[in-house]
Design a protein around this motif. Structure first.
Motif, PDB file in Angstrom:
ATOM      1  N   ALA A 267       0.905  -1.297  -0.054  1.00  0.00           N
ATOM      2  CA  ALA A 267       0.113   0.054   0.009  1.00  0.00           C
ATOM      3  C   ALA A 267       1.041   1.222   0.045  1.00  0.00           C
ATOM      4  N   GLU A 268       1.867   1.093   0.795  1.00  0.00           N
ATOM      5  CA  GLU A 268       2.849   2.246   0.812  1.00  0.00           C
ATOM      6  C   GLU A 268       3.381   2.673  -0.607  1.00  0.00           C
ATOM      7  N   ALA A 269       3.868   1.530  -1.381  1.00  0.00           N
ATOM      8  CA  ALA A 269       4.434   1.383  -2.803  1.00  0.00           C
ATOM      9  C   ALA A 269       3.553   2.140  -3.515  1.00  0.00           C
TER      10      ALA A 269
ATOM     11  N   ALA B 214       3.945   5.996  -5.342  1.00  0.00           N
ATOM     12  CA  ALA B 214       4.088   6.177  -6.862  1.00  0.00           C
ATOM     13  C   ALA B 214       2.980   7.442  -7.151  1.00  0.00           C
ATOM     14  N   TRP B 215       1.943   7.283  -6.495  1.00  0.00           N
ATOM     15  CA  TRP B 215       0.807   8.416  -6.634  1.00  0.00           C
ATOM     16  C   TRP B 215       1.232   9.827  -6.640  1.00  0.00           C
TER      17      TRP B 215
ATOM     18  N   VAL C  84       7.770  15.846  -3.760  1.00  0.00           N
ATOM     19  CA  VAL C  84       9.117  15.248  -3.823  1.00  0.00           C
ATOM     20  C   VAL C  84       8.852  14.066  -2.332  1.00  0.00           C
ATOM     21  N   VAL C  85       9.009  12.864  -2.963  1.00  0.00           N
ATOM     22  CA  VAL C  85       9.012  11.699  -2.278  1.00  0.00           C
ATOM     23  C   VAL C  85       9.801  10.369  -2.807  1.00  0.00           C
ATOM     24  N   PRO C  86      10.297   9.346  -2.024  1.00  0.00           N
ATOM     25  CA  PRO C  86      11.233   8.555  -2.495  1.00  0.00           C
ATOM     26  C   PRO C  86      10.323   7.847  -3.705  1.00  0.00           C
ATOM     27  N   GLN C  87      11.158   7.476  -4.813  1.00  0.00           N
ATOM     28  CA  GLN C  87      11.012   6.761  -5.953  1.00  0.00           C
ATOM     29  C   GLN C  87      10.828   5.210  -5.595  1.00  0.00           C
ATOM     30  N   VAL C  88       9.941   4.320  -5.715  1.00  0.00           N
ATOM     31  CA  VAL C  88       9.748   3.267  -5.555  1.00  0.00           C
ATOM     32  C   VAL C  88      10.714   2.147  -6.522  1.00  0.00           C
TER      33      VAL C  88
ATOM     34  N   VAL D  46      16.094  10.384  -0.985  1.00  0.00           N
ATOM     35  CA  VAL D  46      15.612  12.046  -1.356  1.00  0.00           C
ATOM     36  C   VAL D  46      16.608  12.974  -0.700  1.00  0.00           C
ATOM     37  N   PRO D  47      16.722  14.050  -1.074  1.00  0.00           N
ATOM     38  CA  PRO D  47      17.616  14.965  -0.241  1.00  0.00           C
ATOM     39  C   PRO D  47      17.221  15.282   1.107  1.00  0.00           C
ATOM     40  N   GLY D  48      17.887  15.475   1.930  1.00  0.00           N
ATOM     41  CA  GLY D  48      17.611  16.070   3.348  1.00  0.00           C
ATOM     42  C   GLY D  48      17.874  15.268   4.357  1.00  0.00           C
ATOM     43  N   ARG D  49      17.618  15.558   5.583  1.00  0.00           N
ATOM     44  CA  ARG D  49      18.032  14.945   7.009  1.00  0.00           C
ATOM     45  C   ARG D  49      16.589  14.746   7.401  1.00  0.00           C
TER      46      ARG D  49
END
Length: 270
Positions: free
Chosen positions: A68-70, A74-75, A81-85, A102-105
Motif C-alpha cells: 500500500a505504501e508503494a 507512486a501516486w 518530492v517523495v522517494p521513488q519506488v 531523497v535529499p535532506g536529513r
C-alpha cells in the motif's frame, strides 16, 4: 509514530534479514530506523555513492502494508518530492520496499534536535506544501475519520486500545474515550493527508528548508487537522514542549483546540 515499545535508531546488533542482504549485494548496509512494531529500515550505499533505502517488516504484521505504501508513493510522486519506488515484494518471512534516497536529513537527526525551532517550522511548511499540492478529487486513498473509527472500535473490542491510565496521562480531560471519538468535529478542510506526520517523516535541507516527506503508508483524504494535530504533537515527543505553535504558524493557521484534541485522541485509539 507514538512510541509504545521502541521507535528510533536500532542498535548495531540488529539482524539484517536475508532478503535485504541479497538486495544490497555488495552495498554497505546500515540500520537507520526501527518502529514500534519491529519494522526495520536500512540504508544501502554503494561505492559510487548511490544510496537506496530498504524497509522490511515481518510477515503477520497487518498494521504495516508496504504494498500500500508503494502505491501511495507512486501516486504522490506526481506532485511532490517523495522517494521513488525501486522494488516491492514479499515472501513467507516478510515484505520489503526498496526506494531511492531523497535529499535532506530527518527532522530527528541530531542536527535538527539541536535546532528544534527550525525543524518544527519545516514540519509545518512541509505539511502545507503537501496539503496544497496533492489533488483531493482524484486521490484514490482514504484516511477518513469513519475508516479510522472502524479500526478504533476493533481495537476496543479486542482489548488492544491504550490502557485507561496511559490515556489519562496523554488526554487528561477525556472521561469516556469511546464516546468522545464517536463525535468528530465538522470537517475544516479536506486534503490528502500524510497519515503519519510525525517529525521523523519530514526531511530538511541543510539550510533548514523543507525538503521531502517519507513513510506515506497511510496517505489518504482526511481533514487537515488529522495531520496537523499529530505533526505538532510529535514535536513534544522529539524536542520537548514549546514548539507546537511553531508548526501551526509555519503552516499558516491558528490552533484549533477542539480539532487538535479530537485527532490526538483518535490517533491513540486507532
Amino acid at each position: 509514530m507514538t512510541p509504545s515499545l521502541f521507535s528510533g535508531r536500532p542498535s548495531d546488533s540488529v539482524t539484517v534479514p536475508g532478503v535485504v542482504q541479497a538486495i544490497a549485494g555488495g552495498d554497505t548496509i546500515t540500520p537507520v530506523w526501527q518502529n514500534e512494531l519491529g519494522g526495520l529500515t536500512f540504508r544501502l550505499e554503494n561505492r559510487r555513492g548511490i544510496t537506496r533505502y530498504a524497509k522490511w517488516v515481518a510477515a503477520g504484521t497487518p498494521e504495516i502494508d508496504l504494498a500500500a505504501e508503494a502505491e501511495r508513493l507512486a501516486w504522490a510522486r506526481q506532485w511532490v518530492v517523495v522517494p521513488q519506488v525501486i522494488e516491492q515484494s514479499a515472501d513467507d518471512e516478510g515484505s520489503w520496499l526498496v526506494t531511492s534516497a531523497v535529499p535532506g536529513r530527518s527532522a530527528v537527526d541530531s542536527r535538527w534536535i539541536a535546532d528544534p525551532k527550525t525543524a518544527a517550522a519545516a514540519i509545518g511548511r512541509g505539511l502545507r506544501v503537501l496539503h496544497d499540492a496533492l489533488p483531493v478529487d482524484t486521490c484514490p486513498f482514504d484516511w477518513s475519520t469513519e475508516r479510522r473509527l472502524t479500526r478504533a472500535y476493533e481495537r476496543v473490542a479486542a482489548g488492544e486500545q491504550p490502557s485507561g491510565q496511559a490515556l489519562k496521562r496523554r488526554h487528561p480531560h477525556v472521561t469516556d474515550p469511546v464516546a468522545q471519538i464517536a463525535e468528530p468535529p465538522p470537517i475544516d478542510r479536506l486534503v490528502v493527508c500524510h497519515g503519519d506526520a510525525c517529525a521523523p517523516n519530514t526531511l530538511l535541507h541543510d539550510d533548514g528548508a523543507f525538503s521531502a516527506h517519507v513513510d506515506l503508508g497511510s496517505l489518504g483524504v482526511a481533514d487537515r487537522w488529522a495531520d496537523l494535530a499529530i505533526g505538532a504533537w510529535s514535536t513534544e515527543w522529539n524536542y520537548g514542549p514549546g514548539y507546537a505553535d511553531v508548526v501551526y504558524e509555519a503552516y499558516g493557521i491558528d490552533p484549533d483546540p477542539e480539532r487538535i484534541a479530537y485527532y490526538r485522541l483518535l490517533w491513540d485509539m486507532s
